[in-house]
Design a protein around this motif. Structure first.
Motif, PDB file in Angstrom:
ATOM      1  N   ILE A   6       0.906  -1.096   0.033  1.00  0.00           N
ATOM      2  CA  ILE A   6      -0.075   0.073  -0.034  1.00  0.00           C
ATOM      3  C   ILE A   6       0.714   1.169  -0.059  1.00  0.00           C
ATOM      4  O   ILE A   6       1.677   1.411   1.023  1.00  0.00           O
ATOM      5  N   VAL A   7       0.847   1.982  -0.799  1.00  0.00           N
ATOM      6  CA  VAL A   7       1.921   3.183  -1.103  1.00  0.00           C
ATOM      7  C   VAL A   7       0.880   4.338  -1.787  1.00  0.00           C
ATOM      8  O   VAL A   7      -0.214   4.465  -1.796  1.00  0.00           O
ATOM      9  N   ASN A   8       1.626   5.572  -1.570  1.00  0.00           N
ATOM     10  CA  ASN A   8       1.099   6.684  -2.159  1.00  0.00           C
ATOM     11  C   ASN A   8       2.062   7.537  -2.772  1.00  0.00           C
ATOM     12  O   ASN A   8       3.014   8.048  -2.584  1.00  0.00           O
ATOM     13  N   LYS A   9       2.457   6.929  -4.105  1.00  0.00           N
ATOM     14  CA  LYS A   9       3.211   7.413  -5.144  1.00  0.00           C
ATOM     15  C   LYS A   9       2.656   8.671  -6.175  1.00  0.00           C
ATOM     16  O   LYS A   9       1.700   8.599  -6.544  1.00  0.00           O
ATOM     17  N   ILE A  10       3.412   9.637  -6.184  1.00  0.00           N
ATOM     18  CA  ILE A  10       2.879  10.788  -7.073  1.00  0.00           C
ATOM     19  C   ILE A  10       3.890  10.715  -8.396  1.00  0.00           C
ATOM     20  O   ILE A  10       5.213  10.691  -8.045  1.00  0.00           O
ATOM     21  N   ILE A 110      -3.933   2.445   9.139  1.00  0.00           N
ATOM     22  CA  ILE A 110      -4.076   1.512   8.155  1.00  0.00           C
ATOM     23  C   ILE A 110      -4.061   0.030   8.829  1.00  0.00           C
ATOM     24  O   ILE A 110      -4.721  -0.905   8.728  1.00  0.00           O
ATOM     25  N   VAL A 111      -2.913  -0.071   9.441  1.00  0.00           N
ATOM     26  CA  VAL A 111      -2.731  -1.475  10.214  1.00  0.00           C
ATOM     27  C   VAL A 111      -3.635  -1.735  11.066  1.00  0.00           C
ATOM     28  O   VAL A 111      -4.365  -2.931  11.215  1.00  0.00           O
ATOM     29  N   ALA A 124       2.318  -4.811   7.740  1.00  0.00           N
ATOM     30  CA  ALA A 124       3.789  -4.542   8.183  1.00  0.00           C
ATOM     31  C   ALA A 124       4.206  -3.108   7.561  1.00  0.00           C
ATOM     32  O   ALA A 124       4.141  -2.918   6.381  1.00  0.00           O
ATOM     33  N   ILE A 125       4.509  -2.242   8.443  1.00  0.00           N
ATOM     34  CA  ILE A 125       4.939  -0.840   8.098  1.00  0.00           C
ATOM     35  C   ILE A 125       6.227  -0.948   7.734  1.00  0.00           C
ATOM     36  O   ILE A 125       7.205  -1.335   8.427  1.00  0.00           O
ATOM     37  N   GLN A 126       6.749  -0.590   6.499  1.00  0.00           N
ATOM     38  CA  GLN A 126       8.017  -0.576   5.830  1.00  0.00           C
ATOM     39  C   GLN A 126       8.313   0.885   5.263  1.00  0.00           C
ATOM     40  O   GLN A 126       7.859   1.104   4.211  1.00  0.00           O
ATOM     41  N   ASP A 127       9.133   1.947   5.973  1.00  0.00           N
ATOM     42  CA  ASP A 127       9.264   3.114   5.670  1.00  0.00           C
ATOM     43  C   ASP A 127       7.932   3.825   5.265  1.00  0.00           C
ATOM     44  O   ASP A 127       7.375   4.260   6.201  1.00  0.00           O
ATOM     45  N   ASN A 128       7.746   4.188   4.168  1.00  0.00           N
ATOM     46  CA  ASN A 128       6.539   5.217   3.698  1.00  0.00           C
ATOM     47  C   ASN A 128       5.448   4.085   3.133  1.00  0.00           C
ATOM     48  O   ASN A 128       4.780   4.765   2.177  1.00  0.00           O
ATOM     49  N   GLN A 129       5.400   2.984   3.273  1.00  0.00           N
ATOM     50  CA  GLN A 129       4.592   2.204   2.808  1.00  0.00           C
ATOM     51  C   GLN A 129       4.146   0.917   3.735  1.00  0.00           C
ATOM     52  O   GLN A 129       4.748   0.911   4.742  1.00  0.00           O
ATOM     53  N   VAL A 130       3.064   0.476   3.331  1.00  0.00           N
ATOM     54  CA  VAL A 130       2.537  -0.809   4.256  1.00  0.00           C
ATOM     55  C   VAL A 130       2.545  -2.024   3.312  1.00  0.00           C
ATOM     56  O   VAL A 130       2.037  -1.859   2.229  1.00  0.00           O
ATOM     57  N   ARG A 131       3.294  -3.284   3.817  1.00  0.00           N
ATOM     58  CA  ARG A 131       3.217  -4.583   3.294  1.00  0.00           C
ATOM     59  C   ARG A 131       2.123  -5.458   3.896  1.00  0.00           C
ATOM     60  O   ARG A 131       2.292  -5.587   4.974  1.00  0.00           O
ATOM     61  N   VAL A 132       1.415  -5.974   3.036  1.00  0.00           N
ATOM     62  CA  VAL A 132       0.243  -6.867   3.588  1.00  0.00           C
ATOM     63  C   VAL A 132       0.526  -8.129   2.800  1.00  0.00           C
ATOM     64  O   VAL A 132       0.755  -8.282   1.819  1.00  0.00           O
ATOM     65  N   THR A 133       0.763  -9.393   3.899  1.00  0.00           N
ATOM     66  CA  THR A 133       0.965 -10.541   3.468  1.00  0.00           C
ATOM     67  C   THR A 133      -0.103 -11.656   3.933  1.00  0.00           C
ATOM     68  O   THR A 133      -0.670 -11.389   4.904  1.00  0.00           O
TER      69      THR A 133
END
Length: 162
Positions: A6-10, A110-111, A124-133
């Motif tokens: 889950i990201v927010n990229k521009i 979000i988590v 799991a929060i990783q820097d400026n994104q969230v990874r969901v497994t």
């Protein structure tokens, strides 16, 4: 194990195009003729600098910028308008920060939302994104659908589905 981020990229090119379209619109509008108006995008700092003659022109400039961002496929949530300031020449100026990435507080929210779903997934929060497994892709898709229904202060993109 399946996962997604889950990201927010521009896309900074789209922001640049938005600013250029706003400048074209300002140059073609009769009510802005002969007035000092600036719209500058700083790619390095991810900020947009606005200068207008008065508050009414600044509001029109903000509206044009927001409308052009929507036309370019950008969410208006990425534009963080700072308070209005005066200049020494009697004009008004404003800084707009283009928000990119997910800040820590939003990521924690979000988590929390994902954990409240009671699905067998691990955020799991990783820097400026969230990874969901998770093991099941259906569970991951349920998480995506739930997050799309929320009204968060940043637009979310779901990438790297594996």
């Amino acid at each position: 194990m399946a996962s997604f981020d889950i990201v927010n990229k521009i896309n900074s090119q789209e922001i640049d195009n938005t600013v250029n379209n706003t400048i074209k619109e300002v140059n073609s509008r009769y009510d802005f003729r002969g007035l000092h108006t600036e719209v500058i995008f700083n790619k390095k700092d991810n900020t947009i600098h606005l200068v207008a003659g008065d508050n009414m022109k600044m509001n029109a400039l903000k509206e044009m910028l927001t409308r052009n961002a929507i036309k370019r496929g950008l969410s208006p949530k990425v534009l963080d308008f700072k308070p209005l300031e005066g200049t020494s020449k009697g004009h008004v100026k404003m800084e707009i920060i283009v928000k990119e990435g997910i800040d820590r507080d939003t990521a924690k929210g979000i988590v929390k939302e994902i954990k409240e779903l009671k699905l067998k997934v691990q955020p799991a929060i990783q820097d400026n994104q969230v990874r969901v497994t998770g093991k099941k892709i259906d569970d991951l898709q349920a998480v995506i659908n739930h997050l799309k229904s929320l009204d968060l202060d940043v637009p979310l993109q779901f990438v790297n589905m594996k």
